[in-house]
Design a protein around this motif. Structure first.
Motif, short mmCIF file in Angstrom:
data_model
loop_
_atom_site.label_atom_id
_atom_site.label_comp_id
_atom_site.label_asym_id
_atom_site.label_seq_id
_atom_site.Cartn_x
_atom_site.Cartn_y
_atom_site.Cartn_z
N VAL A 77 -5.81 0.03 -22.11
CA VAL A 77 -4.89 -0.87 -22.95
C VAL A 77 -4.43 -1.87 -22.12
O VAL A 77 -3.84 -1.56 -21.15
N LEU A 78 -4.80 -3.11 -22.71
CA LEU A 78 -4.32 -4.25 -22.17
C LEU A 78 -3.05 -4.69 -22.89
O LEU A 78 -3.46 -5.09 -24.04
N CYS A 79 -1.67 -4.75 -22.49
CA CYS A 79 -0.67 -4.87 -23.30
C CYS A 79 0.64 -5.42 -22.48
O CYS A 79 0.60 -5.40 -21.17
N SER A 80 1.54 -5.79 -23.13
CA SER A 80 2.71 -6.27 -22.71
C SER A 80 3.43 -4.93 -22.06
O SER A 80 3.29 -3.75 -22.50
N SER A 81 4.31 -5.15 -21.17
CA SER A 81 5.14 -4.04 -20.26
C SER A 81 5.85 -3.26 -21.27
O SER A 81 5.98 -1.95 -21.13
N ASP A 82 6.71 -3.82 -22.37
CA ASP A 82 7.18 -2.92 -23.18
C ASP A 82 6.34 -2.15 -24.06
O ASP A 82 7.00 -0.99 -24.74
#
Length: 231
Positions: A77-82
């Motif tokens: 999963v490539l995602c924002s830290s939140d």
């Protein structure tokens, strides 16, 4: 032409040349004539009455197999830290962003599915030349570009797969393992075919499902009677 092995000869002896089997008979035959020492995949090939060269006849979709795929799916999963905590809790094997983008640029693609958020797509667009040929590039149509990455991870882990018709009008996919019961194999194949039928393009004329073949990783293929799918 190479000679058939002993197991290959045994496998061919179990099917009648030119015979069409019901779906239940076909999965039982595949199970019976698979002699691999590893847990072979149950593969399906469906020839469709479409012209993939026409955009309005391109068949592509996703399906969640009722009994899963039978294999461990490695998810990045490539995602924002939140969103990282939720993705990890949902079962993602790898979660992050910049560090994995750099790894992929360096040639790392040791995953089966990549999921990301719409806001992140701009950052990974340049990875298309690496991920595209491997079928790993996230795509909204396959549900791998979404704001709810945790839900997407859960669906993939439960047996969600995506598929697309090839240039010859054939859809190829694995729909389970030969270690499954005959009933589980039949259910998965039936769900896959039912999904294809739902996706029939309005512009497709004539016979839509032209042929169905089942096989395992190293077995001969078995022709399925299309009319038997609903039995």
């Amino acid at each position: 032409m190479s000679k058939l092995t002993k197991n290959q000869k045994l496998a061919f002896e179990k099917i009648e040349a030119g015979k069409t089997y019901t779906l239940a008979e076909a999965v039982a035959k595949v199970k019976e004539m698979t002699f691999t020492k590893f847990d072979a995949s149950l593969d399906i090939d469906v020839r469709l009455g479409v012209d993939p060269r026409k955009a309005n006849q391109m068949v592509r979709g996703v399906v969640t197999l009722p009994h899963g795929t039978g294999k461990q799916v490695r998810v990045l999963v490539l995602c924002s830290s939140d969103a990282e905590a939720a993705a990890k809790a949902a079962g993602a094997d790898y979660v992050g962003l910049e560090e994995y983008i750099e790894k992929i640029k360096g040639g790392w693609t040791d995953v089966d599915v990549i999921i990301t958020q719409p806001a992140i797509m701009g950052k990974i667009g340049a990875l298309g030349r690496i991920l595209g040929p491997r079928g790993l590039m996230p795509n909204p149509k396959s549900g791998t570009v979404t704001v709810d990455v945790a839900k997407a991870v859960e669906e993939v882990k439960k047996g969600k797969i995506d598929f697309k018709v090839d240039k010859n009008g054939i859809v190829h996919s694995s729909v389970g393992k030969v270690s499954f019961t005959v009933e589980q194999m039949r259910d998965n194949a039936r769900e896959f075919i039912a999904t294809l039928i739902k996706l029939k393009p309005a512009t497709a004329k004539g016979t839509y499902i032209k042929s169905i073949y089942l096989s395992s990783t190293m077995s001969p293929s078995v022709k399925v009677d299309v009319k038997s799918v609903d039995e």
